[in-house]
Design a protein around this motif. Structure first.
Motif, PDB file in Angstrom:
ATOM      1  N   GLY A 115       0.776  -1.233   0.000  1.00 26.31           N
ATOM      2  CA  GLY A 115       0.000   0.000   0.000  1.00 26.31           C
ATOM      3  C   GLY A 115       0.806   1.280   0.000  1.00 26.31           C
ATOM      4  N   GLN A 116       2.131   1.179   0.157  1.00 27.08           N
ATOM      5  CA  GLN A 116       2.964   2.373   0.102  1.00 27.08           C
ATOM      6  C   GLN A 116       3.361   2.669  -1.344  1.00 27.08           C
ATOM      7  N   THR A 117       3.768   3.918  -1.592  1.00 31.12           N
ATOM      8  CA  THR A 117       4.290   4.294  -2.901  1.00 31.12           C
ATOM      9  C   THR A 117       5.818   4.339  -2.852  1.00 31.12           C
ATOM     10  N   ALA A 118       6.439   4.390  -4.027  1.00 31.66           N
ATOM     11  CA  ALA A 118       7.902   4.475  -4.095  1.00 31.66           C
ATOM     12  C   ALA A 118       8.405   5.757  -3.444  1.00 31.66           C
ATOM     13  N   SER A 119       7.661   6.839  -3.597  1.00 34.65           N
ATOM     14  CA  SER A 119       8.098   8.101  -2.995  1.00 34.65           C
ATOM     15  C   SER A 119       8.004   8.045  -1.471  1.00 34.65           C
ATOM     16  N   GLN A 120       7.015   7.355  -0.941  1.00 34.30           N
ATOM     17  CA  GLN A 120       6.915   7.200   0.513  1.00 34.30           C
ATOM     18  C   GLN A 120       8.072   6.356   1.045  1.00 34.30           C
ATOM     19  N   ARG A 121       8.433   5.317   0.322  1.00 33.33           N
ATOM     20  CA  ARG A 121       9.558   4.494   0.752  1.00 33.33           C
ATOM     21  C   ARG A 121      10.878   5.266   0.654  1.00 33.33           C
ATOM     22  N   LEU A 122      11.012   6.102  -0.372  1.00 34.87           N
ATOM     23  CA  LEU A 122      12.220   6.916  -0.491  1.00 34.87           C
ATOM     24  C   LEU A 122      12.349   7.861   0.705  1.00 34.87           C
ATOM     25  N   GLU A 123      11.235   8.389   1.162  1.00 31.38           N
ATOM     26  CA  GLU A 123      11.267   9.253   2.346  1.00 31.38           C
ATOM     27  C   GLU A 123      11.745   8.482   3.577  1.00 31.38           C
ATOM     28  N   LYS A 124      11.394   7.202   3.665  1.00 37.01           N
ATOM     29  CA  LYS A 124      11.848   6.370   4.779  1.00 37.01           C
ATOM     30  C   LYS A 124      13.354   6.140   4.699  1.00 37.01           C
ATOM     31  N   TYR A 125      13.864   5.772   3.504  1.00 36.98           N
ATOM     32  CA  TYR A 125      15.311   5.601   3.344  1.00 36.98           C
ATOM     33  C   TYR A 125      16.041   6.891   3.723  1.00 36.98           C
ATOM     34  N   ALA A 126      15.515   8.004   3.236  1.00 34.47           N
ATOM     35  CA  ALA A 126      16.178   9.288   3.471  1.00 34.47           C
ATOM     36  C   ALA A 126      16.215   9.636   4.950  1.00 34.47           C
ATOM     37  N   ALA A 127      15.114   9.371   5.648  1.00 36.72           N
ATOM     38  CA  ALA A 127      15.068   9.669   7.081  1.00 36.72           C
ATOM     39  C   ALA A 127      16.074   8.821   7.852  1.00 36.72           C
ATOM     40  N   ASP A 128      16.171   7.543   7.493  1.00 32.60           N
ATOM     41  CA  ASP A 128      17.080   6.637   8.199  1.00 32.60           C
ATOM     42  C   ASP A 128      18.547   6.937   7.898  1.00 32.60           C
ATOM     43  N   TRP A 129      18.823   7.419   6.700  1.00 33.06           N
ATOM     44  CA  TRP A 129      20.204   7.633   6.267  1.00 33.06           C
ATOM     45  C   TRP A 129      20.583   9.112   6.225  1.00 33.06           C
ATOM     46  N   ASP A 130      19.741   9.948   6.776  1.00 38.77           N
ATOM     47  CA  ASP A 130      20.024  11.386   6.875  1.00 38.77           C
ATOM     48  C   ASP A 130      20.334  11.994   5.513  1.00 38.77           C
ATOM     49  N   ILE A 131      19.450  11.713   4.544  1.00 41.78           N
ATOM     50  CA  ILE A 131      19.589  12.231   3.189  1.00 41.78           C
ATOM     51  C   ILE A 131      18.578  13.354   2.985  1.00 41.78           C
ATOM     52  N   ARG A 132      19.070  14.493   2.556  1.00 43.51           N
ATOM     53  CA  ARG A 132      18.161  15.603   2.273  1.00 43.51           C
ATOM     54  C   ARG A 132      17.467  15.360   0.934  1.00 43.51           C
TER      55      ARG A 132
END
Length: 336
Positions: A115-132
């Motif tokens: 049920g998630q989108t690719a953009s939502q998952r990218l936000e998760k990766y970014a939050a965990d890896w401190d990516i702006r």
């Protein structure tokens, strides 16, 4: 690299050392097969040079084609490899990447619900890896449950984007910018440069082949019983009278509905495979994933790989293909 060429380009180390007067050559390379933009810099090394080591911050700037002011071409960047050689003079070859290289070299594991989108998952990766993040569009298509074990962050991002495409969504490419990581729509560049065989093109090679052609696609459902036939979700065909039947069978556990299967099947259909290799006067801002126009053909093509040899004038080598080819080659084929 002459003094005029040096003024057109600059390499800055640790945000304080200007290396322009020492630079002999700069090349920039990028491909849809890889995430990171790569530069190779060769330079003279004087006796008082402070030295360069892997891990240092570095960037490449230049005056854009037909522009007047210096702009970032590769930034933020990191020094990755250094190689010294001595042949009458001390020279240094430096390989640097934009910082998406860390996404391809770092591994992790994730479990994502459906049920998630690719953009939502990218936000998760970014939050965990401190990516702006910068300019992340809504990729719309909802994805299936996914368990990622011990693989690179980039492999996970690519898998999410492939599933999005297979379910009828748009095509996106992660791209590092000075403002952060963006999801760039393939062919979405605002400025579309024209390539002219009788003008800025030095050479052009066109290739056409039936290798890879698909004229019929059968999409199967999830295998429930290994001893019985798998349910057929969709069958699509095109140009079988022209090229014969070249069938592809698709089994994708992420595709669960007939509409998704039909969309995926149509995405796999392809006629003659056509690609172009171009050598031309350099347009130093063209990137992999950009759209260019081939004058005289009426075709807009996607850059699948590019190599810039910076200078005034510089030279670029491009590999080009149609949008549908790019979709099949980089988003539909292979596992997700």
């Amino acid at each position: 690299m002459s003094s005029a060429e040096t003024r057109a380009y600059e390499v800055v180390l640790d945000n304080r050392y200007l290396l322009g007067d020492l630079i002999e050559s700069i090349s920039l390379e990028e491909s849809l097969d890889e995430i990171a933009y790569r530069a190779t810099v060769t330079m003279m090394v004087p006796a008082d040079f402070p030295g360069i080591r892997p891990g240092q911050e570095i960037r490449v700037s230049g005056v854009p084609h037909q522009g007047t002011d210096m702009a970032y071409l590769l930034h933020p960047g990191v020094v990755w490899d250094c190689e010294n050689s001595y042949h009458g003079a001390d020279r240094l070859t430096v390989t640097l990447y934009d910082r998406t290289i860390y996404l391809s070299k770092s591994e992790d594991e994730y479990v994502f619900p459906a049920g998630q989108t690719a953009s939502q998952r990218l936000e998760k990766y970014a939050a965990d890896w401190d990516i702006r993040l910068y300019r992340i569009p809504d990729t719309v298509r909802t994805l299936s449950k996914k368990v990622y074990r011990a693989q690179s962050i980039y492999a996970m991002i690519a898998s999410d984007l492939k599933e999005t495409a297979r379910k009828g969504g748009e095509l996106y490419r992660p791209r590092m910018t000075p403002n952060g990581l963006e999801l760039f729509p393939i062919g979405g560049n605002e400025t579309v440069w024209a390539l002219e065989p009788s003008g800025n093109i030095e050479s052009l090679t066109q290739r056409r082949t039936l290798e890879g052609t698909v004229t019929k696609v059968k999409v199967l459902g999830k295998e429930e019983n290994p001893e019985s036939a798998t349910e057929i979700l969709a069958v699509e065909s095109k140009d079988t009278d022209m090229y014969g039947t070249l069938q592809k069978v698709v089994m994708d556990s992420d595709i669960t509905t007939v509409s998704e299967a039909a969309a995926a099947a149509k995405g796999y259909l392809s006629g003659v495979q056509e690609t172009f290799s171009v050598t031309a006067i350099d347009v130093n801002t063209i990137r992999a994933g950009d759209r260019v126009h081939l004058l005289g053909s009426g075709m807009d093509l996607i850059v699948t790989s590019v190599r810039h040899e910076l200078g005034r004038p510089g030279k670029m080598s491009l590999e080009l293909a149609a949008f549908d080819y790019v979709k099949r080659r980089y988003f539909m084929d292979g596992p997700v």
